[in-house]
Design an enzyme around this catalytic site. Structure first.
Site, PDB file in Angstrom:
ATOM      1  N   ASN A   1       0.873  -1.170   0.000  1.00 53.95           N
ATOM      2  CA  ASN A   1       0.000   0.000   0.000  1.00 53.95           C
ATOM      3  C   ASN A   1       0.910   1.219   0.000  1.00 53.95           C
ATOM      4  OD1 ASN A   1      -1.902   1.987   0.400  1.00 53.95           O
ATOM      5  ND2 ASN A   1      -2.101   1.612   2.597  1.00 53.95           N
TER       6      ASN A   1
ATOM      7  N   LYS B   1       0.241   4.276  -0.255  1.00 53.07           N
ATOM      8  CA  LYS B   1      -0.355   5.483   0.334  1.00 53.07           C
ATOM      9  C   LYS B   1      -0.135   6.681  -0.611  1.00 53.07           C
ATOM     10  CE  LYS B   1       0.690   3.556   4.822  1.00 53.07           C
ATOM     11  NZ  LYS B   1       0.325   3.657   6.205  1.00 53.07           N
TER      12      LYS B   1
ATOM     13  N   HIS C   1      -9.299   1.467   4.601  1.00 49.95           N
ATOM     14  CA  HIS C   1      -8.037   1.612   5.346  1.00 49.95           C
ATOM     15  C   HIS C   1      -8.277   2.550   6.536  1.00 49.95           C
ATOM     16  CE1 HIS C   1      -3.903   2.694   6.284  1.00 49.95           C
ATOM     17  NE2 HIS C   1      -3.555   1.598   5.636  1.00 49.95           N
TER      18      HIS C   1
ATOM     19  N   GLU D   1      -6.637   4.910   7.674  1.00 50.08           N
ATOM     20  CA  GLU D   1      -6.390   6.333   7.387  1.00 50.08           C
ATOM     21  C   GLU D   1      -7.606   6.964   6.715  1.00 50.08           C
ATOM     22  OE1 GLU D   1      -2.697   5.695   5.322  1.00 50.08           O
ATOM     23  OE2 GLU D   1      -1.784   5.086   7.213  1.00 50.08           O
TER      24      GLU D   1
ATOM     25  N   GLU E   1      -5.650  -4.953  10.393  1.00 42.74           N
ATOM     26  CA  GLU E   1      -4.650  -3.903  10.570  1.00 42.74           C
ATOM     27  C   GLU E   1      -4.911  -3.139  11.866  1.00 42.74           C
ATOM     28  OE1 GLU E   1      -2.536  -2.861   6.750  1.00 42.74           O
ATOM     29  OE2 GLU E   1      -4.153  -1.433   6.986  1.00 42.74           O
TER      30      GLU E   1
ATOM     31  N   GLY F   1       2.238   2.226  10.513  1.00 41.03           N
ATOM     32  CA  GLY F   1       3.176   3.337  10.342  1.00 41.03           C
ATOM     33  C   GLY F   1       3.865   3.755  11.627  1.00 41.03           C
TER      34      GLY F   1
ATOM     35  N   SER G   1       3.173  -2.258  10.196  1.00 40.36           N
ATOM     36  CA  SER G   1       4.632  -2.290  10.383  1.00 40.36           C
ATOM     37  C   SER G   1       5.242  -3.653  10.096  1.00 40.36           C
ATOM     38  CB  SER G   1       5.007  -1.796  11.783  1.00 40.36           C
ATOM     39  OG  SER G   1       4.572  -0.458  11.963  1.00 40.36           O
TER      40      SER G   1
HETATM   41  C1  PEP Z   1      -0.738   0.106   5.748  1.00 37.08           C
HETATM   42  O1  PEP Z   1      -0.651   1.221   5.242  1.00 37.08           O
HETATM   43  O2  PEP Z   1      -1.700  -0.619   5.485  1.00 37.08           O
HETATM   44  C2  PEP Z   1       0.326  -0.343   6.642  1.00 37.08           C
HETATM   45  C3  PEP Z   1       0.225  -1.501   7.216  1.00 37.08           C
HETATM   46  O3  PEP Z   1       1.366   0.535   6.823  1.00 37.08           O
HETATM   47  P1  PEP Z   1       2.773   0.194   7.541  1.00 37.08           P
HETATM   48  O4  PEP Z   1       3.244  -1.119   6.978  1.00 37.08           O
HETATM   49  O5  PEP Z   1       3.665   1.330   7.169  1.00 37.08           O
HETATM   50  O6  PEP Z   1       2.500   0.105   8.995  1.00 37.08           O
END
Ligand code: PEP
Length: 256
Positions: free
Chosen positions: A13, A15, A98, A100, A170, A176, A216
């Site tokens: 992803n 972003k 997501h 975000e 998630e 992040g 992460s």
């Molecule tokens: C994501 O954006 O879905 C995500 C898991 O980000 P990160 O791996 O940076 O935590």
């Protein structure tokens, strides 16, 4: 169907990162790095990178996804993109819900359901994101919350449609932040997701469902997370922007 027979999917992803020029460079590096993957490799990229991504990945094992989709077919929705527009470009996947988007753009469980159903109706495969905040985890409501998110996201979907759905667990506190859920925490919630899908659609459908972990995940922790029986892949943010790191995660999925 057990883990060995399910499709592992590693999806990046990106972003709001990478201009089309930068996207082309990253994809050039990714193509050789993941060419021997034994799992499905997906890159979910900003709308402005989709044409480049579809063109560049033609004839490779990399599949392209968008990061959002609107639920209406067309009309007065300035700034939005429909599922048909994505399909017409050659896009196969789309991230829906997501955290975000839930946090900054007022996405709700109901709009996640509408977007996912519109995506499916057009022939896209939605990667539906669910997960709890740190407060919710500390209050002990993770499982209840995730069950509710899954139930509402899938509301009205047929068993046939479910075959094209991926659910990504998630935890918001892990996205992040560099804080990863332990493999046990990831497994516990991914298994709970499979259980609720089983209650809704039956055991066979639940066993066939791809459930990802995201938060992460990186080159160091991927192998342990992906070794868990109910973790079938990953949704990767930061580490998907570096071809070498993403390739290590893809390799870990092959082993897991
Ligand atoms: C994501 O954006 O879905 C995500 C898991 O980000 P990160 O791996 O940076 O935590």
């Amino acid at each position: 169907m057990d883990k060995q027979n399910r499709k592992a999917v590693i999806a990046g992803n990106w972003k709001m990162n990478k201009t089309a020029t930068e996207a082309a460079e990253l994809i050039d590096a990714l193509i050789p790095a993941v060419k021997d993957a034994d799992c499905e490799v997906v890159i979910c990229v900003p709308f402005t990178d989709l044409v480049t991504a579809v063109e560049k990945t033609k004839g490779t094992n990399i599949h392209v996804g968008a990061e959002n989709v609107h639920y209406e077919k067309s009309g007065a929705f300035t700034g939005e993109i429909s599922a048909d527009m994505l399909v017409d470009l050659g896009v196969e996947y789309v991230v829906v819900g997501h955290s975000e988007r839930r946090q900054y753009f007022a996405e709700t469980n109901e709009t996640v359901n509408k977007r996912s159903r519109a995506a499916l109706a057009a022939g896209l495969k939605p990667i539906i994101c669910v997960g709890e905040s740190l407060d919710q985890r500390e209050q002990g409501v993770t499982e209840e919350l995730v069950r509710m998110q899954v139930k509402i996201a899938l509301n009205g979907m047929t068993a046939e449609e479910l075959k094209n759905v991926i659910i990504a667990y998630e935890p918001i506190w892990a996205i992040g932040t560099g804080k990863t859920a332990t493999a046990e925490q990831a497994e516990e919630v991914c298994a709970a997701i499979r259980k609720v899908v089983g209650e809704l659609y039956g055991e066979e459908a639940a066993k066939a469902l791809t459930v990802q972990y995201g938060g992460s995940m990186n080159a160091k922790n991927a192998e342990e997370l992906l070794s868990k029986p109910d973790v079938d892949g990953g949704l990767i943010g930061g580490a998907s922007l570096k071809a070498d790191q993403f390739a290590v995660i893809v390799d870990a999925a092959t082993k897991g």
